[in-house]
Write an enzyme that holds these catalytic residues in place. Structure first.
Site, PDB file in Angstrom:
ATOM      1  CG  ASN A 163      16.193 -60.768  19.188  1.00  0.00           C
ATOM      2  OD1 ASN A 163      15.041 -60.346  19.121  1.00  0.00           O
ATOM      3  ND2 ASN A 163      16.773 -61.075  20.319  1.00  0.00           N
ATOM      4  CB  ALA A 188      12.907 -54.854  13.903  1.00  0.00           C
ATOM      5  N   GLY A 240      12.526 -54.967  23.072  1.00  0.00           N
ATOM      6  CA  GLY A 240      13.706 -54.392  22.443  1.00  0.00           C
ATOM      7  C   GLY A 240      14.728 -54.016  23.493  1.00  0.00           C
ATOM      8  CB  SER A 241      17.714 -51.929  23.253  1.00  0.00           C
ATOM      9  OG  SER A 241      17.120 -50.754  22.744  1.00  0.00           O
ATOM     10  CD  GLU A 262       8.876 -59.524  28.229  1.00  0.00           C
ATOM     11  OE1 GLU A 262      10.026 -59.881  28.566  1.00  0.00           O
ATOM     12  OE2 GLU A 262       7.862 -59.874  28.845  1.00  0.00           O
ATOM     13  CB  CYS A 296      16.584 -60.774  25.472  1.00  0.00           C
ATOM     14  SG  CYS A 296      15.255 -61.966  25.274  1.00  0.00           S
ATOM     15  CD  GLU A 470       5.665 -60.016  25.362  1.00  0.00           C
ATOM     16  OE1 GLU A 470       6.643 -60.617  24.884  1.00  0.00           O
ATOM     17  OE2 GLU A 470       5.106 -59.078  24.778  1.00  0.00           O
TER      18      GLU A 470
HETATM   19  P1  NAD Z   1      15.768 -51.879  19.570  1.00  0.00           P
HETATM   20  O1  NAD Z   1      15.412 -51.359  20.913  1.00  0.00           O
HETATM   21  O2  NAD Z   1      16.763 -51.139  18.773  1.00  0.00           O
HETATM   22  O3  NAD Z   1      14.454 -51.928  18.644  1.00  0.00           O
HETATM   23  C1  NAD Z   1      13.284 -52.584  19.052  1.00  0.00           C
HETATM   24  C2  NAD Z   1      12.109 -51.995  18.299  1.00  0.00           C
HETATM   25  O4  NAD Z   1      11.983 -50.619  18.648  1.00  0.00           O
HETATM   26  C3  NAD Z   1      12.252 -52.033  16.773  1.00  0.00           C
HETATM   27  O5  NAD Z   1      10.981 -52.226  16.204  1.00  0.00           O
HETATM   28  C4  NAD Z   1      12.761 -50.649  16.449  1.00  0.00           C
HETATM   29  O6  NAD Z   1      12.451 -50.232  15.139  1.00  0.00           O
HETATM   30  C5  NAD Z   1      12.011 -49.808  17.472  1.00  0.00           C
HETATM   31  N1  NAD Z   1      12.693 -48.549  17.817  1.00  0.00           N
HETATM   32  C6  NAD Z   1      14.022 -48.306  17.821  1.00  0.00           C
HETATM   33  N2  NAD Z   1      14.247 -47.040  18.212  1.00  0.00           N
HETATM   34  C7  NAD Z   1      13.035 -46.483  18.454  1.00  0.00           C
HETATM   35  C8  NAD Z   1      12.607 -45.198  18.891  1.00  0.00           C
HETATM   36  N3  NAD Z   1      13.470 -44.212  19.134  1.00  0.00           N
HETATM   37  N4  NAD Z   1      11.285 -44.971  19.045  1.00  0.00           N
HETATM   38  C9  NAD Z   1      10.397 -45.939  18.796  1.00  0.00           C
HETATM   39  N5  NAD Z   1      10.738 -47.189  18.382  1.00  0.00           N
HETATM   40  C10 NAD Z   1      12.044 -47.453  18.214  1.00  0.00           C
HETATM   41  O7  NAD Z   1      16.134 -53.402  19.767  1.00  0.00           O
HETATM   42  P2  NAD Z   1      16.654 -54.424  18.678  1.00  0.00           P
HETATM   43  O8  NAD Z   1      18.053 -54.084  18.326  1.00  0.00           O
HETATM   44  O9  NAD Z   1      15.648 -54.546  17.577  1.00  0.00           O
HETATM   45  O10 NAD Z   1      16.604 -55.804  19.503  1.00  0.00           O
HETATM   46  C11 NAD Z   1      17.601 -56.210  20.347  1.00  0.00           C
HETATM   47  C12 NAD Z   1      17.250 -55.864  21.790  1.00  0.00           C
HETATM   48  O11 NAD Z   1      16.006 -56.430  22.133  1.00  0.00           O
HETATM   49  C13 NAD Z   1      18.251 -56.456  22.778  1.00  0.00           C
HETATM   50  O12 NAD Z   1      18.507 -55.513  23.775  1.00  0.00           O
HETATM   51  C14 NAD Z   1      17.497 -57.661  23.347  1.00  0.00           C
HETATM   52  O13 NAD Z   1      17.932 -58.074  24.613  1.00  0.00           O
HETATM   53  C15 NAD Z   1      16.104 -57.146  23.363  1.00  0.00           C
HETATM   54  N6  NAD Z   1      15.145 -58.256  23.401  1.00  0.00           N
HETATM   55  C16 NAD Z   1      14.464 -58.490  24.553  1.00  0.00           C
HETATM   56  C17 NAD Z   1      13.576 -59.561  24.623  1.00  0.00           C
HETATM   57  C18 NAD Z   1      12.808 -59.850  25.880  1.00  0.00           C
HETATM   58  O14 NAD Z   1      11.873 -60.622  25.806  1.00  0.00           O
HETATM   59  N7  NAD Z   1      13.159 -59.296  27.022  1.00  0.00           N
HETATM   60  C19 NAD Z   1      13.396 -60.381  23.508  1.00  0.00           C
HETATM   61  C20 NAD Z   1      14.102 -60.110  22.345  1.00  0.00           C
HETATM   62  C21 NAD Z   1      14.979 -59.034  22.299  1.00  0.00           C
END
Ligand code: NAD
Length: 490
Positions: A163, A188, A240-241, A262, A296, A470
């Site tokens: 994102n 990603a 990520g999520s 995060e 997020c 961060e």
């Molecule tokens: P995601 O968790 O699906 O993926 C994040 C990263 O993890 C990507 O690089 C993905 O390829 C990798 N990944 C996915 N599954 C994995 C696994 N099983 N093992 C290892 N790596 C894996 O998240 P997304 O859809 O890319 O991003 C959206 C999410 O990120 C939302 O929940 C959002 O709130 C969160 N986010 C948080 C912040 C923060 O600073 N807190 C900032 C931006 C986004």
């Protein structure tokens, strides 16, 4: 992805979209590849390597080798390199912004804002590299001194979401390098092109071979798992999520790897009756619509004092309904597509669930083309408290507006979530604002502001929104480890 067609060859990007390991760009032809697609229409933009565990571990090896030298560089030398990264990002500002819009789909104005924000991490951590302080104290017995030194933690694995493909990478890369660490970045798979472009600029800025490596893969679970199980990785910094974050925390536990997480959010946006309504609307448009709601920090639940709730919702619907949707690369576009059709399906399902439980859409609420990644800006009222979109991240341009009567009620509602990343409060009474901020279970509170992001501030969440911070001085501490020396006074 349902709507898929390939772009004409002349529209494909000719960037350095190859695996970067140990300072070498591995040619595209050396292994399996996967396509990166334009969210507007699903057209293929470029292909990137679909790395396996062996390639990822080679990157870890390169980072380990580079660590020996990089950790010993003079802090001032690291400052110079990072400041050059900042300058190069600005020299290529427009190209980077267009690349982000192309692979992520956010409106060009959002992408420009992201590049500026992303570059700021290089400037901030260039300045922080020379401010890594230790401390000395006399032991209580008086027998020795206690010296505390801060050392780079080692090779860091950086995993980032789609994102904010630039800012989420630089928010990790800059403090890691400033601290003297080296890194493997796993961006990603939906938006790896920006990461490659930034890595290329960093090399040109003087980051030595192997100090940063970029690994793209579609086998995330296996490849990230293999790196986490490797004893050379001493740090995991993940954005990520929450669900993937939990999975990685379990894996990191096996190798006792230090983690910064995060994760997701479910931000409340609270407007009191004394607030400047128009300022609150301006703030909400930013808090809700930055990146089309795919942040997020996005306002996920809008709580407005009952005395102004309907007026506020109607004004909001007017502003949301007037947003121009379209191709993100067109200057007039204010709202691009979501990242892909699946994402639009998810948003649609959440809105449909709310509508089926009595909600009313003041604007939007219906996707014209079910095979498209575009979802219209939507404002919902009359929500059932059990609506799924109040407990889940919407991650789209949808604002549910709820009425509240008093402070205690709105604080309880705002805290009624497993998340705790950010909260927004609008009131003319600063004492009330600070009182509410103190009671909100949230890592960050924006008071009469629609945005918290700042390279100089500690960004992060409590509860299931994360661990660690961060940005700011806290951000570099995540890549440092304390070493204590007991020095005899005798
Ligand atoms: P995601 O968790 O699906 O993926 C994040 C990263 O993890 C990507 O690089 C993905 O390829 C990798 N990944 C996915 N599954 C994995 C696994 N099983 N093992 C290892 N790596 C894996 O998240 P997304 O859809 O890319 O991003 C959206 C999410 O990120 C939302 O929940 C959002 O709130 C969160 N986010 C948080 C912040 C923060 O600073 N807190 C900032 C931006 C986004």
């Amino acid at each position: 992805m349902r709507t898929t067609r390939d772009a004409p060859a002349q529209n494909r990007l000719e960037t350095n979209v190859r695996r970067l390991v140990g300072g070498n760009w591995f040619p595209s032809a050396t292994g399996p590849m996967f396509d990166v697609r334009n969210p507007v229409d699903g057209a293929a933009l470029a292909s990137v390597p679909d790395s396996g565990a062996d390639a990822a571990l080679a990157a870890v090896g390169a980072a380990e080798q580079a660590l020996a030298t990089w950790r010993g560089t003079a802090p001032r030398e690291r400052t110079v390199v990072l400041m050059r990264c900042f300058e190069l990002m600005h020299e290529h500002h427009e190209d980077l912004a267009r690349l982000i819009s192309l692979e992520n789909g956010k409106a060009l104005s959002d992408s420009r804002g992201e590049v500026t924000y992303a570059a700021e991490f290089f400037r901030w951590y260039a300045e922080e590299a020379v401010r890594i302080e230790g401390r000395t104290l006399v032991s209580p017995s008086g027998d020795n001194t206690i010296e505390v030194h801060y050392e780079p933690i080692g090779v860091a694995l950086l995993v980032t979401p789609w994102n904010f493909p630039a800012a989420m990478a630089t928010r990790k890369l800059a403090p890691a390098l400033a601290a003297g660490c080296t890194a493997v970045l796993k961006p990603a798979g939906l938006t790896p092109l920006t990461a490659y472009a930034i890595a290329d600029l960093m090399r040109r800025a003087g980051v030595p071979d192997g100090a940063i490596n970029v690994v793209t893969t579609q086998s995330t679970d296996r490849v990230v798992g293999a790196m986490l199980a490797d004893a050379r990785i001493r740090k995991l910094s993940f954005t990520g999520s929450t669900s993937v974050g939990k999975l990685l925390l379990h894996k990191a536990a096996d190798a006792v790897v230090n983690c910064s997480m995060e994760l997701g959010g479910n931000a409340p946006f609270i407007v009191f009756e004394d607030a400047d309504i128009h300022a609150a609307l301006d703030g909400l448009m930013v808090a809700k619509m930055r990146n089309g709601g795919q942040a997020c920090t996005a306002a996920n639940r809008v709580y407005v004092h009952r005395s102004i709730a309907l007026e506020f919702a109607e004004l909001l619907a007017k502003r949301m309904g007037a947003l121009r949707m379209g191709d993100p690369l067109e200057e007039r576009t204010e709202c691009g597509p979501l990242i892909n059709v699946d994402a639009a399906d998810k948003v649609e399902a959440l809105v449909d669930h709310a509508l089926a439980h009595g909600a009313r859409a003041l604007t939007g609420g219906r996707r014209d083309d079910p095979a498209s990644a575009f979802y219209p800006p939507t404002v919902l009222v009359d929500l059932d408290p059990e609506s799924l979109l109040l407990s889940e991240e919407i991650f789209g341009p949808v604002a549910p507006v709820l009425a509240f009567d008093d402070e205690a009620e709105v604080v309880a509602a705002a805290n009624n979530t497993n998340y705790g990343l950010v909260a927004y409060v609008y009131t003319a009474d600063l004492r009330r604002g600070k009182r509410i901020a103190a009671r909100l279970e949230s890592g960050m509170v924006a008071l009469n502001r629609g945005m918290v992001s700042d390279a100089a501030a500690p960004f992060g969440g409590v509860k299931e929104s994360g661990l660690g911070r961060e940005g700011g001085h806290d951000g570099i501490l995540q890549f440092l480890e304390a070493k204590y020396l007991a020095v005899s006074s005798g």
